[in-house]
Scaffold this motif. Structure first.
Motif, mmCIF file in Angstrom:
data_model
loop_
_atom_site.group_PDB
_atom_site.id
_atom_site.type_symbol
_atom_site.label_atom_id
_atom_site.label_comp_id
_atom_site.label_asym_id
_atom_site.label_seq_id
_atom_site.Cartn_x
_atom_site.Cartn_y
_atom_site.Cartn_z
ATOM 1 N N HIS A 366 4.507 -4.849 -5.060
ATOM 2 C CA HIS A 366 4.677 -6.248 -4.654
ATOM 3 C C HIS A 366 5.647 -6.349 -3.481
ATOM 4 C CE1 HIS A 366 4.695 -10.585 -5.030
ATOM 5 N NE2 HIS A 366 6.030 -10.563 -5.062
ATOM 6 N N ASP A 367 6.789 -5.668 -3.576
ATOM 7 C CA ASP A 367 7.761 -5.683 -2.481
ATOM 8 C C ASP A 367 7.179 -5.039 -1.227
ATOM 9 O OD1 ASP A 367 9.632 -6.945 -4.045
ATOM 10 O OD2 ASP A 367 10.631 -5.086 -4.656
ATOM 11 N N THR A 369 4.043 -5.075 -0.371
ATOM 12 C CA THR A 369 3.115 -6.048 0.191
ATOM 13 C C THR A 369 3.854 -7.103 1.017
ATOM 14 O OG1 THR A 369 1.576 -5.741 -1.638
ATOM 15 C CG2 THR A 369 1.357 -7.759 -0.370
ATOM 16 N N ASN A 370 4.948 -7.616 0.486
ATOM 17 C CA ASN A 370 5.734 -8.615 1.218
ATOM 18 C C ASN A 370 6.269 -8.049 2.523
ATOM 19 O OD1 ASN A 370 5.322 -10.504 -0.797
ATOM 20 N ND2 ASN A 370 7.237 -10.029 -1.864
ATOM 21 N N LEU A 371 6.732 -6.813 2.474
ATOM 22 C CA LEU A 371 7.269 -6.169 3.670
ATOM 23 C C LEU A 371 6.164 -5.907 4.687
ATOM 24 C CD1 LEU A 371 10.096 -5.185 4.536
ATOM 25 C CD2 LEU A 371 9.472 -2.912 3.700
ATOM 26 N N ASP A 373 3.534 -7.612 5.138
ATOM 27 C CA ASP A 373 3.095 -8.875 5.740
ATOM 28 C C ASP A 373 4.052 -9.369 6.812
ATOM 29 O OD1 ASP A 373 0.804 -9.033 4.238
ATOM 30 O OD2 ASP A 373 1.707 -10.265 2.652
ATOM 31 N N THR A 374 5.295 -8.899 6.798
ATOM 32 C CA THR A 374 6.294 -9.425 7.735
ATOM 33 C C THR A 374 6.756 -8.412 8.778
ATOM 34 O OG1 THR A 374 8.084 -8.833 6.195
ATOM 35 C CG2 THR A 374 7.157 -11.062 6.035
ATOM 36 N N SER A 455 -1.983 -6.462 -5.347
ATOM 37 C CA SER A 455 -1.082 -7.379 -4.657
ATOM 38 C C SER A 455 -1.761 -8.054 -3.470
ATOM 39 C CB SER A 455 0.163 -6.615 -4.178
ATOM 40 O OG SER A 455 0.874 -6.084 -5.271
#
Length: 469
Positions: A366-367, A369-371, A373-374, A455
């Motif tokens: 999950h982390d 995936t967030n990273l 995306d940014t 994710s």
């Protein structure tokens, strides 16, 4: 008459125990032979033959120790030239075993000495074939693993076509096929997860036994898509042909408990590799700097063989308590005989001695995936090219673990990398190797693409932008 398949999942290898009227034949035994001897002793029977289907490339057979300890006769098929005493059978020769017979069928193609053993019961009925790497369930043996031959893989494939058509396919449909390997072995391309079948089913469903297939079509089919075999394959084949040290000596040398200081001294004196075999969850939290992790719980031996390039490499290891003999055994199955000891009482001994400890950075899916995306991440997908081509993270670079030693110079030690595989096993191996070689900015993605996909990270079925094969 009794036939038992003895299947070893980590090698996807099948040995066989055939018993009749107090006599036993063992087909393609593993390196450690005590289980076969104990089984025969319990039943009060005598091991008469050790039947070798060919000079194996993917594991070291137990033929020498088994023959020495039991007086059994080692049997190979025609053209075999082992560097030790063995019976070289003729094509069609009958080997009596109790009330049954075993007929030798020379089936060259995988290798030139490759042989299939046909079991004939007490009534004279042909019951089963032990095909080694000539015929698998759903596949046939690859024709590029023979030891020191002037023949091309196309030549060998032609021999295999003849062997299958002339020796195997004319047999009755109800004959049971007992192959040497199942799914997961690198000795074929597309083996079934099933480990036995009838020959009739194989004639219907195995692409290589298609009745209308021409010789040219067969050769093209079995030689297309072959990837480079693991580097230890030809070395194991030479060991099986030329001979090797007794497993008893290998085990005695390796089963030595070392305290932390002695362990460190053995590494320095022998330029030994530190191999960590614990659970990956424990390894990432703390390990001996410079050690390589290959977990015992998965396909340990094949990965050792693929990644440690010198069979004579001195090795000391870290293992969970009670797993020490298993580690030595599984190393020896693929020819790594120079184990010099293990860390007494495991990694706790190292910590309690206040020795230096390293850790491996990890990130959850999950982390990650967030990273992703940014930020622009450098993602290394360490799965096989075929897996990568099927589905991968957009922008990831294919960096197959199988070829990590060859491709390491294509990445930068100063660049941060995020590594993943399918489920997490291979990426930890890759990360440990990179860290041992001075790549300090590596992060493992827990759970691999199985968890990343949940994710909702953007995946693609197309290669983007390159592979490192």
């Amino acid at each position: 008459m009794k036939v038992e398949q003895i299947y070893t999942g980590c090698l996807a290898e099948a040995a066989y125990y055939i018993e009749s009227q107090g006599e036993v034949a063992i087909v393609d035994p593993l390196r450690e032979v005590a289980p076969y001897i104990e089984k025969a002793k319990e039943k009060g029977v005598r091991i008469k033959y050790v039947l070798e289907t060919h000079f194996h490339a993917d594991f070291v057979s137990g033929h020498l120790d088994l023959a020495k300890k039991t007086g059994a006769k080692i049997v190979y098929g025609p053209t075999a030239q082992p560097n030790f005493e063995a019976h070289i059978a003729t094509d069609g020769e009958i080997l009596p075993l109790g009330n049954v017979k075993i007929k030798v069928l020379h089936t060259p193609g995988h290798t030139m000495e490759s042989t299939t053993y046909l079991l004939i019961d007490e009534e004279g009925t042909e019951k089963a074939i032990f095909t080694g790497d000539t015929l698998f369930i759903g596949d046939v043996g690859r024709p590029d693993l023979a030891v020191k031959t002037d023949l091309t893989r196309e030549d060998l494939a032609g021999h295999l076509f003849d062997s299958l058509r002339n020796k195997i396919m004319p047999l009755a449909d109800d004959i049971i096929v007992y192959p040497g390997h199942g799914a997961g072995s690198a000795c074929g391309k597309n083996m079934s997860a099933e480990t036995t079948d009838t020959l009739g089913n194989q004639k219907r469903f195995n692409y290589a036994l298609r009745a209308d297939m021409t010789r040219e079509e067969f050769i093209k089919e079995v030689t297309t898509g072959l990837v480079e075999p693991p580097q230890y394959f030809p070395k194991n084949a030479v060991m099986n042909k030329m001979g090797y040290e007794s497993f008893d000596e290998v085990l005695s040398r390796g089963a030595v408990a070392l305290d932390a200081d002695t362990f460190e001294n053995v590494v320095e004196r022998n330029d030994a590799l530190v191999l960590d075999t614990r659970r990956k969850e424990d390894f990432v939290k703390g390990f001996i700097p410079g050690s390589v992790w290959i977990g015992i719980e998965d396909k340990f031996a094949p990965w050792v063989g693929a990644l440690i390039t010198d069979l004579k490499q001195s090795i000391v290891f870290v293992a969970d308590k009670g797993k020490e003999e298993e580690v030595i055994t599984r190393l020896s199955r693929v020819g790594y005989d120079n184990t010099l000891g293990y860390l007494e009482r495991g990694f706790e001994t190292w910590k309690n001695a206040n020795k230096e400890i390293d850790t491996l950075d990890e990130i959850g899916p999950h982390d990650f995936t967030n990273l992703y995306d940014t930020e622009k991440l450098n993602v290394l997908d360490v799965r096989k090219k075929s897996e990568y081509d099927s589905q991968h993270i957009k922008g990831a670079i294919n960096f197959p673990l199988d070829f990590i030693n060859k491709n390491m110079d294509k990445i930068d030690r100063k660049t941060p990398y995020y590594l993943h595989c399918q489920g997490g096993y291979r990426s930890v191996i890759a990360a440990s190797i990179l860290k041992a070689r001075g790549f300090d900015q590596v992060t493992n993605v827990r759970g691999g693409i199985n968890e990343i996909a949940k994710s909702c990270i953007k995946l693609t079925a197309f290669r983007e932008p390159e592979t490192m094969l």
